[in-house]
Design a protein around this motif. Sequence first.
Motif, PDB file in Angstrom:
ATOM      1  N   SER A 138      48.324  40.003  50.473  1.00 55.71           N
ATOM      2  CA  SER A 138      46.969  39.560  50.089  1.00 55.71           C
ATOM      3  C   SER A 138      46.764  39.807  48.598  1.00 55.71           C
ATOM      4  O   SER A 138      47.204  40.838  48.067  1.00 55.71           O
ATOM      5  CB  SER A 138      45.915  40.322  50.892  1.00 55.71           C
ATOM      6  OG  SER A 138      46.030  40.025  52.272  1.00 55.71           O
ATOM      7  N   TYR A 139      46.093  38.870  47.946  1.00 57.33           N
ATOM      8  CA  TYR A 139      45.921  38.928  46.493  1.00 57.33           C
ATOM      9  C   TYR A 139      44.495  38.548  46.091  1.00 57.33           C
ATOM     10  O   TYR A 139      43.864  37.718  46.743  1.00 57.33           O
ATOM     11  CB  TYR A 139      46.880  37.962  45.793  1.00 57.33           C
ATOM     12  CG  TYR A 139      48.331  38.206  46.069  1.00 57.33           C
ATOM     13  CD1 TYR A 139      49.097  39.038  45.258  1.00 57.33           C
ATOM     14  CD2 TYR A 139      48.952  37.592  47.161  1.00 57.33           C
ATOM     15  CE1 TYR A 139      50.436  39.255  45.517  1.00 57.33           C
ATOM     16  CE2 TYR A 139      50.292  37.808  47.431  1.00 57.33           C
ATOM     17  CZ  TYR A 139      51.037  38.641  46.606  1.00 57.33           C
ATOM     18  OH  TYR A 139      52.361  38.854  46.881  1.00 57.33           O
ATOM     19  N   LEU A 140      44.046  39.148  44.988  1.00 55.97           N
ATOM     20  CA  LEU A 140      42.813  38.734  44.327  1.00 55.97           C
ATOM     21  C   LEU A 140      43.195  38.309  42.917  1.00 55.97           C
ATOM     22  O   LEU A 140      43.623  39.121  42.102  1.00 55.97           O
ATOM     23  CB  LEU A 140      41.794  39.884  44.268  1.00 55.97           C
ATOM     24  CG  LEU A 140      40.524  39.613  43.438  1.00 55.97           C
ATOM     25  CD1 LEU A 140      39.718  38.448  44.007  1.00 55.97           C
ATOM     26  CD2 LEU A 140      39.659  40.869  43.352  1.00 55.97           C
ATOM     27  N   TYR A 141      43.067  36.998  42.668  1.00 53.90           N
ATOM     28  CA  TYR A 141      43.397  36.456  41.353  1.00 53.90           C
ATOM     29  C   TYR A 141      42.145  36.521  40.478  1.00 53.90           C
ATOM     30  O   TYR A 141      41.076  36.054  40.886  1.00 53.90           O
ATOM     31  CB  TYR A 141      43.885  35.017  41.507  1.00 53.90           C
ATOM     32  CG  TYR A 141      44.124  34.301  40.197  1.00 53.90           C
ATOM     33  CD1 TYR A 141      45.294  34.491  39.476  1.00 53.90           C
ATOM     34  CD2 TYR A 141      43.170  33.425  39.681  1.00 53.90           C
ATOM     35  CE1 TYR A 141      45.511  33.834  38.276  1.00 53.90           C
ATOM     36  CE2 TYR A 141      43.375  32.766  38.479  1.00 53.90           C
ATOM     37  CZ  TYR A 141      44.550  32.979  37.795  1.00 53.90           C
ATOM     38  OH  TYR A 141      44.754  32.334  36.601  1.00 53.90           O
ATOM     39  N   VAL A 142      42.289  37.114  39.281  1.00 50.06           N
ATOM     40  CA  VAL A 142      41.146  37.304  38.376  1.00 50.06           C
ATOM     41  C   VAL A 142      41.504  36.722  37.011  1.00 50.06           C
ATOM     42  O   VAL A 142      42.395  37.215  36.328  1.00 50.06           O
ATOM     43  CB  VAL A 142      40.791  38.805  38.228  1.00 50.06           C
ATOM     44  CG1 VAL A 142      39.540  38.968  37.371  1.00 50.06           C
ATOM     45  CG2 VAL A 142      40.595  39.462  39.591  1.00 50.06           C
ATOM     46  N   ASP A 143      40.793  35.653  36.624  1.00 47.00           N
ATOM     47  CA  ASP A 143      41.023  35.019  35.333  1.00 47.00           C
ATOM     48  C   ASP A 143      39.788  35.249  34.463  1.00 47.00           C
ATOM     49  O   ASP A 143      38.740  34.642  34.688  1.00 47.00           O
ATOM     50  CB  ASP A 143      41.290  33.523  35.506  1.00 47.00           C
ATOM     51  CG  ASP A 143      41.523  32.818  34.174  1.00 47.00           C
ATOM     52  OD1 ASP A 143      42.215  33.405  33.324  1.00 47.00           O
ATOM     53  OD2 ASP A 143      41.002  31.713  33.986  1.00 47.00           O
ATOM     54  N   VAL A 144      39.918  36.134  33.487  1.00 48.86           N
ATOM     55  CA  VAL A 144      38.781  36.514  32.634  1.00 48.86           C
ATOM     56  C   VAL A 144      38.787  35.688  31.353  1.00 48.86           C
ATOM     57  O   VAL A 144      39.754  35.716  30.583  1.00 48.86           O
ATOM     58  CB  VAL A 144      38.827  38.016  32.289  1.00 48.86           C
ATOM     59  CG1 VAL A 144      37.687  38.386  31.342  1.00 48.86           C
ATOM     60  CG2 VAL A 144      38.752  38.860  33.555  1.00 48.86           C
ATOM     61  N   GLY A 145      37.700  34.958  31.129  1.00 50.60           N
ATOM     62  CA  GLY A 145      37.545  34.185  29.904  1.00 50.60           C
ATOM     63  C   GLY A 145      36.407  34.734  29.073  1.00 50.60           C
ATOM     64  O   GLY A 145      35.837  35.793  29.372  1.00 50.60           O
ATOM     65  N   GLY A 146      36.056  34.013  28.031  1.00 52.42           N
ATOM     66  CA  GLY A 146      34.958  34.452  27.179  1.00 52.42           C
ATOM     67  C   GLY A 146      33.597  34.206  27.804  1.00 52.42           C
ATOM     68  O   GLY A 146      32.653  34.965  27.590  1.00 52.42           O
ATOM     69  N   GLY A 147      33.503  33.114  28.601  1.00 53.97           N
ATOM     70  CA  GLY A 147      32.208  32.761  29.175  1.00 53.97           C
ATOM     71  C   GLY A 147      32.094  32.942  30.666  1.00 53.97           C
ATOM     72  O   GLY A 147      31.002  33.136  31.194  1.00 53.97           O
ATOM     73  N   SER A 148      33.234  32.866  31.368  1.00 50.03           N
ATOM     74  CA  SER A 148      33.196  33.000  32.825  1.00 50.03           C
ATOM     75  C   SER A 148      34.455  33.683  33.328  1.00 50.03           C
ATOM     76  O   SER A 148      35.460  33.780  32.622  1.00 50.03           O
ATOM     77  CB  SER A 148      33.047  31.624  33.488  1.00 50.03           C
ATOM     78  OG  SER A 148      34.173  30.814  33.197  1.00 50.03           O
ATOM     79  N   THR A 149      34.363  34.160  34.572  1.00 44.02           N
ATOM     80  CA  THR A 149      35.516  34.767  35.238  1.00 44.02           C
ATOM     81  C   THR A 149      35.680  34.100  36.595  1.00 44.02           C
ATOM     82  O   THR A 149      34.721  33.981  37.350  1.00 44.02           O
ATOM     83  CB  THR A 149      35.336  36.284  35.409  1.00 44.02           C
ATOM     84  OG1 THR A 149      35.224  36.888  34.114  1.00 44.02           O
ATOM     85  CG2 THR A 149      36.527  36.910  36.131  1.00 44.02           C
ATOM     86  N   GLU A 150      36.916  33.664  36.860  1.00 45.68           N
ATOM     87  CA  GLU A 150      37.227  33.034  38.141  1.00 45.68           C
ATOM     88  C   GLU A 150      37.907  34.048  39.047  1.00 45.68           C
ATOM     89  O   GLU A 150      38.860  34.705  38.640  1.00 45.68           O
ATOM     90  CB  GLU A 150      38.149  31.817  37.951  1.00 45.68           C
ATOM     91  CG  GLU A 150      37.442  30.515  37.631  1.00 45.68           C
ATOM     92  CD  GLU A 150      36.715  30.521  36.298  1.00 45.68           C
ATOM     93  OE1 GLU A 150      35.516  30.198  36.283  1.00 45.68           O
ATOM     94  OE2 GLU A 150      37.328  30.875  35.295  1.00 45.68           O
TER      95      GLU A 150
END
Length: 297
Positions: A138-150
Amino acid sequence: MLKIKKYGAIDIGSNAIRLLVANVISKKNSEPQIKKSSLVRVPIRLGADVFVKGKISKANEKRMIDAMNAFQLLMNVHGVENYRACATSAMREASNGNEVIDSVLDKTGIQIDLIDGKTEAEIIFSTDLADVIKEDKSYLYVDVGGGSTEFTVFSNGKLINSKSFKIGTVRLLNKVVDKKKLWPEIKDWIKSNTQGMRKVTVIGSGGNINKIFKMSGRQPGKPLSFIYLSAHYQFLKQMSYDERVTELSLNPDRADVIIPATKIYLNAMKWSNSNKIIVPKIGLSDGIIKTLHQSEI
């Protein structure tokens, strides 16, 4: 027979704008290989305009046009055969976003596609992320940007749920996030979507976690522990901005955003009960290259 095509990917983020030029090498009965040829990063912080004032300033519009003209020349020099330019959170929310897109097209010939969080995640998932995800984990993918996080949850080889939150490094720096409201929302979402899962591993994406991984000296593919990331966060926090630039050799536009970014990753690990984060070198620009190639097959 070997076939080589050169593609360009322009990622217009809230903190910086990037041009990736890559060769896609294809051979019969083999998976295509993507070899990065050049990466140029320009620190035009569009989010500082948009998240505070609601629009892109004339000064940053001019800088964008200059950057796109430079990218166009670089792609010509490299012999790029096809490219795509994608803009994310800051451009989506700018009241004059479409005007700036028209201006860029008129003055540089580059067409910018405004993409939403879902499309951004789909482009990133087209990369080699599948090679990282094991079917029995099981995984939690976290993509942190300047304006939003997916945030995206995978389990048993399947995508369980995905959501984009308006929390990012530039927003946090400019204090335009209602943390009392948004942090609990993210916490509830992560906990409810990872409930009952054993040993969730966080997958970190974004320039800041890549920089932290590089600073750690770990071998590619090796995870960072929650304890390490937490200690590194405290280490960064106790240094001044000037010290992070001079003593850690961080770029000026990285030295401030790296702290709020690390906080997001730590919270994601804590709320998913994860004790490690893996950092594959993937991002939006990599995904653009792959999707461009796939669209021509």
